[in-house]
Design a protein around this motif. Sequence first.
Motif, PDB file in Angstrom:
ATOM      1  N   PHE A   1      -4.865  -1.878  -9.772  1.00  0.00           N
ATOM      2  CA  PHE A   1      -5.477  -3.105  -9.242  1.00  0.00           C
ATOM      3  C   PHE A   1      -6.693  -2.838 -10.229  1.00  0.00           C
ATOM      4  O   PHE A   1      -7.666  -4.157 -11.053  1.00  0.00           O
ATOM      5  N   GLU A   2      -7.655  -1.986 -10.416  1.00  0.00           N
ATOM      6  CA  GLU A   2      -8.309  -2.163 -11.610  1.00  0.00           C
ATOM      7  C   GLU A   2      -7.946  -2.939 -12.144  1.00  0.00           C
ATOM      8  O   GLU A   2      -9.240  -3.186 -12.597  1.00  0.00           O
ATOM      9  N   LEU A   3      -7.678  -2.315 -13.526  1.00  0.00           N
ATOM     10  CA  LEU A   3      -6.683  -2.733 -14.437  1.00  0.00           C
ATOM     11  C   LEU A   3      -6.633  -4.594 -14.230  1.00  0.00           C
ATOM     12  O   LEU A   3      -6.627  -4.792 -15.778  1.00  0.00           O
ATOM     13  N   PHE A   4      -5.897  -4.572 -13.222  1.00  0.00           N
ATOM     14  CA  PHE A   4      -5.017  -6.152 -12.758  1.00  0.00           C
ATOM     15  C   PHE A   4      -5.609  -7.112 -11.673  1.00  0.00           C
ATOM     16  O   PHE A   4      -4.527  -8.139 -11.527  1.00  0.00           O
ATOM     17  N   GLY A   5      -6.157  -6.453 -10.789  1.00  0.00           N
ATOM     18  CA  GLY A   5      -6.345  -6.897  -9.435  1.00  0.00           C
ATOM     19  C   GLY A   5      -5.082  -7.235  -8.826  1.00  0.00           C
ATOM     20  O   GLY A   5      -5.435  -7.780  -7.487  1.00  0.00           O
ATOM     21  N   VAL A   6      -4.236  -6.193  -9.232  1.00  0.00           N
ATOM     22  CA  VAL A   6      -3.549  -6.261  -8.081  1.00  0.00           C
ATOM     23  C   VAL A   6      -2.367  -5.566  -7.050  1.00  0.00           C
ATOM     24  O   VAL A   6      -3.134  -4.296  -8.099  1.00  0.00           O
ATOM     25  N   TYR A   7      -1.858  -5.284  -6.412  1.00  0.00           N
ATOM     26  CA  TYR A   7      -1.542  -3.945  -6.000  1.00  0.00           C
ATOM     27  C   TYR A   7       0.106  -4.059  -5.625  1.00  0.00           C
ATOM     28  O   TYR A   7       0.640  -4.402  -5.263  1.00  0.00           O
ATOM     29  N   LYS A   8       0.707  -3.067  -6.650  1.00  0.00           N
ATOM     30  CA  LYS A   8       1.931  -3.030  -6.746  1.00  0.00           C
ATOM     31  C   LYS A   8       1.519  -1.323  -6.669  1.00  0.00           C
ATOM     32  O   LYS A   8       1.290  -0.692  -7.189  1.00  0.00           O
ATOM     33  N   ILE A   9       3.175  -0.977  -6.766  1.00  0.00           N
ATOM     34  CA  ILE A   9       3.973   0.141  -6.437  1.00  0.00           C
ATOM     35  C   ILE A   9       5.393  -0.005  -6.592  1.00  0.00           C
ATOM     36  O   ILE A   9       6.147  -0.576  -7.255  1.00  0.00           O
ATOM     37  N   ASP A  10       5.822   1.463  -7.420  1.00  0.00           N
ATOM     38  CA  ASP A  10       7.181   1.307  -7.977  1.00  0.00           C
ATOM     39  C   ASP A  10       8.002   2.059  -7.299  1.00  0.00           C
ATOM     40  O   ASP A  10       7.786   3.048  -6.342  1.00  0.00           O
ATOM     41  N   TYR A  11       9.642   1.843  -7.295  1.00  0.00           N
ATOM     42  CA  TYR A  11      10.368   2.200  -6.673  1.00  0.00           C
ATOM     43  C   TYR A  11      10.221   3.963  -6.463  1.00  0.00           C
ATOM     44  O   TYR A  11      10.786   4.769  -5.516  1.00  0.00           O
ATOM     45  N   SER A  12       9.743   4.582  -7.937  1.00  0.00           N
ATOM     46  CA  SER A  12      10.230   5.551  -7.562  1.00  0.00           C
ATOM     47  C   SER A  12       8.625   6.532  -6.815  1.00  0.00           C
ATOM     48  O   SER A  12       9.370   7.220  -6.166  1.00  0.00           O
ATOM     49  N   ILE A  13       7.694   5.925  -7.098  1.00  0.00           N
ATOM     50  CA  ILE A  13       6.938   6.124  -6.576  1.00  0.00           C
ATOM     51  C   ILE A  13       7.019   5.902  -4.508  1.00  0.00           C
ATOM     52  O   ILE A  13       6.191   6.557  -4.482  1.00  0.00           O
ATOM     53  N   ALA A  14       7.121   4.921  -5.163  1.00  0.00           N
ATOM     54  CA  ALA A  14       7.731   4.671  -3.445  1.00  0.00           C
ATOM     55  C   ALA A  14       8.868   5.346  -2.490  1.00  0.00           C
ATOM     56  O   ALA A  14       8.634   5.705  -1.686  1.00  0.00           O
ATOM     57  N   SER A  15       9.642   5.560  -3.490  1.00  0.00           N
ATOM     58  CA  SER A  15      11.006   6.988  -2.782  1.00  0.00           C
ATOM     59  C   SER A  15      10.210   8.205  -2.548  1.00  0.00           C
ATOM     60  O   SER A  15      10.826   8.932  -2.628  1.00  0.00           O
ATOM     61  N   ALA A  16       8.722   8.443  -2.804  1.00  0.00           N
ATOM     62  CA  ALA A  16       8.483   9.313  -2.379  1.00  0.00           C
ATOM     63  C   ALA A  16       7.143   9.134  -1.424  1.00  0.00           C
ATOM     64  O   ALA A  16       6.287  10.833  -1.356  1.00  0.00           O
ATOM     65  N   THR A  17       7.196   8.508  -1.131  1.00  0.00           N
ATOM     66  CA  THR A  17       6.420   8.052   0.084  1.00  0.00           C
ATOM     67  C   THR A  17       6.532   8.165   1.566  1.00  0.00           C
ATOM     68  O   THR A  17       5.829   9.046   2.154  1.00  0.00           O
ATOM     69  N   GLY A  18       8.158   8.487   1.754  1.00  0.00           N
ATOM     70  CA  GLY A  18       8.664   9.222   2.811  1.00  0.00           C
ATOM     71  C   GLY A  18       8.883   7.538   3.963  1.00  0.00           C
ATOM     72  O   GLY A  18       9.200   8.016   5.319  1.00  0.00           O
ATOM     73  N   MET A  19       9.084   6.855   3.725  1.00  0.00           N
ATOM     74  CA  MET A  19       8.152   5.299   4.282  1.00  0.00           C
ATOM     75  C   MET A  19       9.246   3.998   3.497  1.00  0.00           C
ATOM     76  O   MET A  19       9.076   2.314   3.399  1.00  0.00           O
ATOM     77  N   PHE A  20       9.413   4.526   2.278  1.00  0.00           N
ATOM     78  CA  PHE A  20      10.535   3.664   1.521  1.00  0.00           C
ATOM     79  C   PHE A  20      12.307   3.405   1.088  1.00  0.00           C
ATOM     80  O   PHE A  20      12.643   4.789   1.704  1.00  0.00           O
ATOM     81  N   ASN A  21      13.189   2.553   1.996  1.00  0.00           N
ATOM     82  CA  ASN A  21      14.477   3.416   2.063  1.00  0.00           C
ATOM     83  C   ASN A  21      14.675   3.050   1.238  1.00  0.00           C
ATOM     84  O   ASN A  21      14.734   1.914   0.229  1.00  0.00           O
ATOM     85  N   ILE A  22      15.617   4.092   0.210  1.00  0.00           N
ATOM     86  CA  ILE A  22      15.872   4.220  -1.050  1.00  0.00           C
ATOM     87  C   ILE A  22      17.203   3.565  -0.716  1.00  0.00           C
ATOM     88  O   ILE A  22      18.150   3.261  -1.876  1.00  0.00           O
ATOM     89  N   PHE A  23      18.238   2.893   0.292  1.00  0.00           N
ATOM     90  CA  PHE A  23      18.896   2.103   0.212  1.00  0.00           C
ATOM     91  C   PHE A  23      19.488   0.672   0.409  1.00  0.00           C
ATOM     92  O   PHE A  23      19.784   0.035  -1.000  1.00  0.00           O
TER      93      PHE A  23
END
Length: 499
Positions: free
Chosen positions: A162-184
Amino acid sequence: MKYIIGIDIGTTSTKCVLYDQKGTVITHADAGYQLIQTEPGMAEEDPDEIFQAVLTTLKQVMNGIEPDDLSGVSFSTAMHSLILMDENDHPLTRAITWADNRAAEYADELNASDLGAKIYAKTGTPIHPMAPLSKMLWLKNDHPNLFNQAKKFIDIKSYVFFELFGVYKIDYSIASATGMFNIFDLKWEPEVLKLLNIEETRLPEVVATTDSVSGINKEYGKMLGIKATVPFILGASDGVLSNLGVDAIDPGVVAVTIGTSGAVRVVVDKPVIDLDGKLFCYALTKDKWVVGVPVNNGGIVFRWVRDQLFDSKVSYDELTKMASGVPAGSNGLLFQPYLGGERAPIWNAYARGSFFGLTRQHTRSDMIRSALEGIVFNLYSVMCLIEKVTGKPTRIQATGGFARSVFWRQMLADIFDQDVTIPESFESSCLGAAVLGMYALDNIDDLSAVKNMIGITDIHHPNENNVKIYQELFPIWQSVTQVLEPEYKRLAEFQSKQK
């Protein structure tokens, strides 16, 4: 274009490595930062300090190369961080790290419910205070004003992007470590959103690990000497990229990492769930998933041994030399390495460390070796969990700060009773990020190209005499843990009252 940058935003420092297209290290830089622990259970970091570390290291490795020669920048990041952002896109909180235990009560409650098991079965993240899900439950209940003010709930990599580009993005890998992302389904899990009573719009956009963003903020681009056309690849988490960076991406090849913390991981071709809820399953790419187990207590335990039993000026080499004079098994002294609670194998945030079997005959050298053996016993116990799901390993690739020690590497081979290979690759998560970046940019056809980049420095074979000793002691070590575990919480509660 000649070069690619792999950058790893770790728990204690950011490391940045400039590679050529063959994976050869051209130059590298790192910058550290402090863990803030001003109350029991707290483990936070200043996101702006981390962002400055990213800028500092990028600037250092860009010094001396032409901007036109850079093909891309690819990221590796520590998992489980959480930052709340306000309506003006400013942090409401520091970065709450994986080591923060303040959500323990809510993790326990969720674990004890049927809902907890359902969420784990969909997300592949064990219910534990480390996970952003638990942290958000804690904030929602104990700090509702803060929780309600948050426009976005993000991780440290999302903050940097966000600081570099002004967008909020998260990759599958970090998302799959949140406990909030359906890996299927590869999307935010509706049951979790309902539990937290939040809309999906309050979370970052989820994208593939090979996704990229370009158009860097002009001010930062000028400062770093990076052109606006250069793609920044989202990359993945440090754990899965460490597997890639040591060429542990084929079936049966296990990566064992001991840095500040530790982990044991193996790659499979689709998401796998452990019925006992003790293994994680995180994404590397859509068709490569990493099954494994993290531990809190790795090299940080060795640091405690040095600082508390000796002097911070004593070198680690001196300590391992002392330990090497002690026979395997430390003359019957066992150590439970749970100085900072523990994730795997017991998933108990209240766990505490202990020496067991101490006599008047034991020396500080025994205590050093016992502490190191305790760390590796713990890793071996999680390897036993993984074997139940993925089978016996065919090869072990070892990495992390501990891999610099011949003594410790041999101990790993003896306790695991397996050959241990030490790849030559420098900063495996950075190399993993760079290789994933090359793949994303079509500079290589397949991730297996990493085989030609890592080299091999050494292979350690088990010492049969030591193997016998460890196989006799390991069941005792496990039993001690099981006997002590019911008392961890009571003792932790007593300790919290003494602060």
